[in-house]
Motif scaffolding. Structure first.
Motif, short mmCIF file in Angstrom:
data_model
loop_
_atom_site.label_atom_id
_atom_site.label_comp_id
_atom_site.label_asym_id
_atom_site.label_seq_id
_atom_site.Cartn_x
_atom_site.Cartn_y
_atom_site.Cartn_z
N SER A 169 0.84 -1.19 0.00
CA SER A 169 0.00 0.00 0.00
C SER A 169 0.88 1.24 0.00
O SER A 169 2.08 1.17 0.25
CB SER A 169 -0.90 0.00 1.23
N ALA A 170 0.26 2.38 -0.28
CA ALA A 170 1.02 3.63 -0.36
C ALA A 170 1.37 4.11 1.04
O ALA A 170 0.62 4.85 1.66
CB ALA A 170 0.21 4.67 -1.10
N ALA A 199 -0.94 10.39 -7.37
CA ALA A 199 -1.64 9.62 -6.33
C ALA A 199 -2.84 8.91 -6.91
O ALA A 199 -3.11 7.73 -6.59
CB ALA A 199 -2.07 10.55 -5.20
N THR A 200 -3.56 9.58 -7.79
CA THR A 200 -4.71 8.95 -8.44
C THR A 200 -4.28 7.80 -9.32
O THR A 200 -4.89 6.72 -9.32
CB THR A 200 -5.47 9.99 -9.28
N ASP A 209 -3.36 4.78 -7.21
CA ASP A 209 -4.54 4.05 -6.74
C ASP A 209 -5.12 3.18 -7.85
O ASP A 209 -5.53 2.03 -7.61
CB ASP A 209 -5.60 5.04 -6.24
N LYS A 210 -5.16 3.72 -9.07
CA LYS A 210 -5.67 2.94 -10.21
C LYS A 210 -4.75 1.75 -10.51
O LYS A 210 -5.23 0.66 -10.84
CB LYS A 210 -5.79 3.83 -11.44
N VAL A 233 -2.83 0.10 -8.34
CA VAL A 233 -3.02 -0.92 -7.32
C VAL A 233 -4.31 -1.69 -7.56
O VAL A 233 -4.37 -2.92 -7.45
CB VAL A 233 -3.01 -0.28 -5.92
N ALA A 234 -5.37 -0.96 -7.93
CA ALA A 234 -6.65 -1.62 -8.21
C ALA A 234 -6.52 -2.58 -9.39
O ALA A 234 -7.04 -3.71 -9.36
CB ALA A 234 -7.72 -0.57 -8.48
N ASP A 283 6.82 3.27 -3.39
CA ASP A 283 5.67 2.36 -3.44
C ASP A 283 5.47 1.81 -4.85
O ASP A 283 5.23 0.61 -5.03
CB ASP A 283 4.40 3.09 -3.01
#
Length: 668
Positions: free
Chosen positions: A24-25, A37-38, A41-42, A44-45, A71
């Motif tokens: 995780s970040a 950051a966005t 998140d994408k 990782v998803a 990360d």
């Protein structure tokens, strides 16, 4: 960036399913660019969802735009490792560590280094991880794994125990510690470890499988069967556990052969059938008399027993008639491996190579007949055969039962182990019966000379069995105890690696005591330093006793070669008739008992005739050497005749393609 293959994508998904989390970040400094950051998140998803091409592209974009985003680098390393790109993964982890030596990244680096076989470096990396975070349970667990790979077993045990002391519900260290102890013949403690793992994580399927295998090795088959059944309730499609379940039943005299067949068929239906490539023509030239390409697949091209029966054939193959390919899946490489490699026309190492890649390799080699030498034993590659990379597929010598799979065409046996008629209904393959015997034994070089009969030179009469203790069931112990009661003063020498474990020794002593046989009449020996020392122990044995229903094979051949005949019980199925085919091939039919009462009477009568045993002992090696069992040229011609018959049957089947399919056309 190149896109991921289906194979790589499935590997990463499988890694995620085993609980290898994506970071995780939490390590990087906050980014001034909210878009990064966005994007993270994408990424990782997408990573968790198995959209690996998308995730990889995003991680790489982040690393390009913000080079200190550890990360993204760490997660990219996880993805690269899961998809088999170890060198890239290691370099990516090192790039992240140059920015910040985070314990989690050091831990992940150690995993990649272990997978690359760089155990010393792995130990160094994960040692740094736990030094930076002493309460890092996962780090101590991986330190145990790395130390184990480096051969530092006592330190590995301490690291595993440290991990569970930090995290009480952590099951994996208990499971891996048990596996390590099992490999070091510490069976009783290994059982306790697996039980601890299951208590903490009842869904940890590997612990069920390994616990059952350890119980089986101790001769505790009913318990092993129960554990495997529980494991299969959790994971019905677990290929290894289904193999082990079918294999376990082969040791049990009270399981009907028809039920054992059904369990092998279940493996074929649940595991193998979904891998089938469907009916299709092959491009192999359908010329009945042309030179054949024979492929042998085995994990045991080393000092394993299988090689005792394979090497003579490999040496004697008529290279004008066949071209030999060996596909080695072995974890152990030794002098035997190198000797076999030099004897083969082509040598392929397939360990850690995915099944579909191996199937393409076999097809590219143009193999006409592919031969399995492992069956459902450890590290088999039956899932390669399930993909049918060769037009004719057969199984031989490595396993005493059917594979249960439709893709295996033939099982090579003989008329003693598998009598015409009755045996046909107990397997899924067509039975091809060789003349004489289905085995060809090649004695090890440098074997000791045959020693005098111990009973003839003043020693107590000694029965013996050097078989794996898994074959010595309670029924066998009861029968051998009856023999000892009938021969006062006689003793029983048992040799097995399991006797290095005190708890296992105590269990066996107690089982004989329950039959009225005191410990003083038992000699229980563990592993010896060398094969020569092992064979020399036959100098202490007057008469060998074959276990049942799972007979000895290599042990019986070695006993014969060392002048020690073996009394065997003729059972109903292949696994229980191997002793008979060996004795009959060597002219020792009088030692084949038709029933249990005759087995006991034969052993007792032989013990009473020490003069006859001494005379037989003096001539037995010469008798065995001159028998069909050791006649490699004769046996190999018989085997090649079988291969030719299988090939001619295929040529007449019409399953022929105009051109060979391209390798890319082979479905995964």
């Amino acid at each position: 960036m190149s896109s991921l293959s289906r194979q790589q994508r499935r590997a990463a998904q499988k890694a995620a399913a085993k609980g290898r989390p994506v970071a995780s970040a939490s390590m990087s400094a906050p980014s001034a660019d909210a878009s990064i950051a966005t994007l993270f998140d994408k990424a990782v998803a997408a990573h968790h969802a198995g959209r690996l091409d998308e995730a990889e592209a995003a991680y790489r974009e982040i690393a390009a735009r913000q080079p200190d985003h550890t990360d993204a680098l760490s997660n990219l390393g996880v993805l690269l490792k899961a998809t088999g790109r170890l060198d890239e993964a290691i370099a990516t982890y090192e790039r992240a560590l140059a920015i910040r030596p985070a314990p989690m990244v050091l831990n992940n680096l150690s995993c990649a280094l272990m997978e690359a076989g760089r155990a010393v470096e792995a130990v160094e990396a994960v040692t740094r991880a736990v030094a930076g975070k002493p309460d890092y349970a996962e780090g101590h667990y991986n330190l145990g794994n790395a130390l184990r790979q480096a051969g530092r077993f006592d330190e590995a045990k301490a690291a595993y125990l440290k991990a569970v002391s930090l995290k009480a519900d952590f099951a994996a260290p208990w499971s891996n510690l048990g596996d390590m102890l099992k490999g070091r013949n510490q069976f009783t403690e290994a059982v306790e470890c697996f039980v601890n793992a299951i208590r903490r994580q009842p869904g940890l399927v590997e612990a069920y499988n390994n616990l059952a295998e350890t119980l089986k090795d101790q001769g505790r088959h009913r318990e092993a069967r129960q554990i495997l059944e529980k494991g299969l309730e959790l994971a019905p499609g677990h290929a290894v556990m289904r193999s082990n379940y079918a294999f376990c039943l082969c040791y049990m005299a009270d399981i009907p052969p028809e039920q054992i067949l059904r369990e092998h068929e279940a493996w074929g239906r649940i595991v193998a059938a979904p891998l089938a490539r469907g009916s299709r023509p092959f491009a192999n030239r359908p010329e009945p008399q042309r030179r054949l390409r024979i492929g042998y697949v085995s994990p045991d091209f080393n000092g394993h027993s299988v090689s005792h029966f394979f090497e003579g054939v490999l040496r004697q193959h008529d290279r004008a008639a066949v071209e030999v390919f060996c596909y080695s899946n072995g974890q152990v490489v030794d002098e035997t491996t190198e000797r076999l490699r030099r004897l083969a026309d082509h040598w392929r190492v397939i360990r850690k190579v995915p099944d579909e890649t191996v199937a393409r390799m076999i097809e590219a080699d143009g193999i006409d007949i592919l031969v399995d030498l492992a069956g459902h034993t450890a590290n088999h590659r039956l899932t390669v055969f399930a993909r049918r990379p060769a037009p004719v597929q057969a199984t031989w010598i490595g396993y005493p039962n059917t594979t249960g799979m439709a893709a295996m065409d033939y099982r090579i046996v003989d008329a003693v182990t598998d009598p015409p008629g009755s045996a046909n209904a107990l397997c899924t393959e067509k039975l091809w019966r060789l003349p004489d015997t289905f085995l060809c034994y090649r004695p090890q070089p440098g074997t000791p000379e045959v020693a005098p009969l111990p009973a003839a030179v003043g020693a107590p009469f000694t029965f013996g069995s050097f078989n794996n203790l898994a074959k010595v069931t309670d029924h066998v112990i009861a029968t051998w105890s009856e023999i000892l009661r009938r021969v006062p003063g006689a003793r029983l020498l048992l040799k097995a690696k399991q006797f290095l474990d005190g708890g296992t020794r105590d269990r066996v002593v107690a089982a004989f005591a329950a039959q009225g046989i005191e410990a003083g009449r038992l000699v229980l020996l563990g592993a010896t330093a060398s094969p020569r020392d092992h064979l020399a122990l036959y100098g202490q044995v007057d008469l060998a006793l074959d276990p049942f229903p799972y007979n000895g094979t290599t042990t019986t051949c070695e006993a014969l070669w060392m002048g020690v005949p073996t009394v065997t019980l003729l059972g109903r199925t292949h696994v229980a008739r191997v002793g008979a085919t060996l004795n009959l091939a060597c002219g020792l039919g009088h030692l084949v008992a038709p029933d249990l009462a005759a087995y006991v009477e034969t052993a007792v009568a032989q013990a009473a005739d020490t003069a006859g045993l001494a005379a037989l002992r003096a001539r037995l090696r010469e008798q065995v050497a001159a028998s069909p069992l050791c006649d490699a040229p004769r046996f190999t011609r018989n085997l090649e005749f079988a291969y030719r018959g299988m090939w001619q049957a295929w040529c007449a089947s019409g399953q022929v393609a105009a051109t060979r399919p391209a390798a890319e056309a082979v479905p995964a």
